[in-house]
Design a protein around this motif. Sequence first.
Motif, PDB file in Angstrom:
ATOM      1  N   ASN A   8       6.607  -2.874   7.044  1.00 41.02           N
ATOM      2  CA  ASN A   8       6.135  -1.555   7.457  1.00 41.02           C
ATOM      3  C   ASN A   8       6.987  -0.958   8.568  1.00 41.02           C
ATOM      4  O   ASN A   8       7.144   0.254   8.640  1.00 41.02           O
ATOM      5  CB  ASN A   8       4.677  -1.614   7.912  1.00 41.02           C
ATOM      6  N   VAL A   9       7.549  -1.793   9.425  1.00 43.21           N
ATOM      7  CA  VAL A   9       8.363  -1.291  10.536  1.00 43.21           C
ATOM      8  C   VAL A   9       9.571  -0.499  10.021  1.00 43.21           C
ATOM      9  O   VAL A   9       9.751   0.652  10.404  1.00 43.21           O
ATOM     10  CB  VAL A   9       8.780  -2.443  11.480  1.00 43.21           C
ATOM     11  N   PRO A  10      10.409  -1.070   9.123  1.00 43.98           N
ATOM     12  CA  PRO A  10      11.540  -0.265   8.647  1.00 43.98           C
ATOM     13  C   PRO A  10      11.109   0.926   7.789  1.00 43.98           C
ATOM     14  O   PRO A  10      11.781   1.958   7.782  1.00 43.98           O
ATOM     15  CB  PRO A  10      12.393  -1.244   7.848  1.00 43.98           C
ATOM     16  N   ILE A  11       9.989   0.808   7.098  1.00 42.25           N
ATOM     17  CA  ILE A  11       9.504   1.935   6.297  1.00 42.25           C
ATOM     18  C   ILE A  11       9.090   3.081   7.213  1.00 42.25           C
ATOM     19  O   ILE A  11       9.473   4.233   6.998  1.00 42.25           O
ATOM     20  CB  ILE A  11       8.338   1.511   5.379  1.00 42.25           C
ATOM     21  N   GLU A  12       8.325   2.769   8.252  1.00 42.96           N
ATOM     22  CA  GLU A  12       7.892   3.821   9.174  1.00 42.96           C
ATOM     23  C   GLU A  12       9.086   4.460   9.872  1.00 42.96           C
ATOM     24  O   GLU A  12       9.125   5.679  10.053  1.00 42.96           O
ATOM     25  CB  GLU A  12       6.907   3.245  10.182  1.00 42.96           C
ATOM     26  N   LEU A  35      14.860   4.507   0.620  1.00 40.63           N
ATOM     27  CA  LEU A  35      13.461   4.518   1.022  1.00 40.63           C
ATOM     28  C   LEU A  35      12.572   4.067  -0.138  1.00 40.63           C
ATOM     29  O   LEU A  35      11.629   3.287   0.053  1.00 40.63           O
ATOM     30  CB  LEU A  35      13.054   5.910   1.508  1.00 40.63           C
ATOM     31  N   ALA A  36      12.868   4.502  -1.331  1.00 45.33           N
ATOM     32  CA  ALA A  36      12.099   4.088  -2.505  1.00 45.33           C
ATOM     33  C   ALA A  36      12.170   2.575  -2.698  1.00 45.33           C
ATOM     34  O   ALA A  36      11.183   1.941  -3.075  1.00 45.33           O
ATOM     35  CB  ALA A  36      12.602   4.811  -3.753  1.00 45.33           C
ATOM     36  N   ALA A  37      13.324   1.976  -2.419  1.00 42.68           N
ATOM     37  CA  ALA A  37      13.472   0.529  -2.544  1.00 42.68           C
ATOM     38  C   ALA A  37      12.561  -0.202  -1.554  1.00 42.68           C
ATOM     39  O   ALA A  37      11.971  -1.231  -1.883  1.00 42.68           O
ATOM     40  CB  ALA A  37      14.922   0.117  -2.329  1.00 42.68           C
ATOM     41  N   LEU A  38      12.416   0.350  -0.350  1.00 39.68           N
ATOM     42  CA  LEU A  38      11.497  -0.248   0.622  1.00 39.68           C
ATOM     43  C   LEU A  38      10.055  -0.152   0.139  1.00 39.68           C
ATOM     44  O   LEU A  38       9.284  -1.103   0.245  1.00 39.68           O
ATOM     45  CB  LEU A  38      11.636   0.433   1.987  1.00 39.68           C
ATOM     46  N   TYR A  39       9.685   1.005  -0.405  1.00 40.14           N
ATOM     47  CA  TYR A  39       8.332   1.168  -0.947  1.00 40.14           C
ATOM     48  C   TYR A  39       8.098   0.181  -2.097  1.00 40.14           C
ATOM     49  O   TYR A  39       7.038  -0.427  -2.194  1.00 40.14           O
ATOM     50  CB  TYR A  39       8.103   2.582  -1.457  1.00 40.14           C
ATOM     51  N   ASP A  40       9.094   0.022  -2.969  1.00 39.34           N
ATOM     52  CA  ASP A  40       8.965  -0.901  -4.090  1.00 39.34           C
ATOM     53  C   ASP A  40       8.773  -2.336  -3.605  1.00 39.34           C
ATOM     54  O   ASP A  40       7.966  -3.088  -4.159  1.00 39.34           O
ATOM     55  CB  ASP A  40      10.194  -0.828  -5.000  1.00 39.34           C
ATOM     56  N   GLU A  41       9.510  -2.708  -2.563  1.00 38.53           N
ATOM     57  CA  GLU A  41       9.379  -4.052  -2.015  1.00 38.53           C
ATOM     58  C   GLU A  41       7.979  -4.266  -1.449  1.00 38.53           C
ATOM     59  O   GLU A  41       7.364  -5.306  -1.642  1.00 38.53           O
ATOM     60  CB  GLU A  41      10.431  -4.285  -0.932  1.00 38.53           C
TER      61      GLU A  41
END
Length: 54
Positions: A8-12, A35-41
């Motif tokens: 969540n830290v890098p996503i935020e 960003l989509a790759a972070l959401y997918d992870e």
Amino acid sequence: MSDHAELNVPIERAERIAMGMALCGQWTHEDDQRLAALYDERRSLDREKGNDHG
């Protein structure tokens, strides 16, 4: 800190950067893909833990 919380830290951070870049017209398709790759992870971690919310 759990894997989910650590992700969540890098996503935020990316979301805050995205808002600023979008306001300046500098947000690119490549930025969107990262960003989509972070959401997918994060969704993948949710599924592994049985927390799939859609």
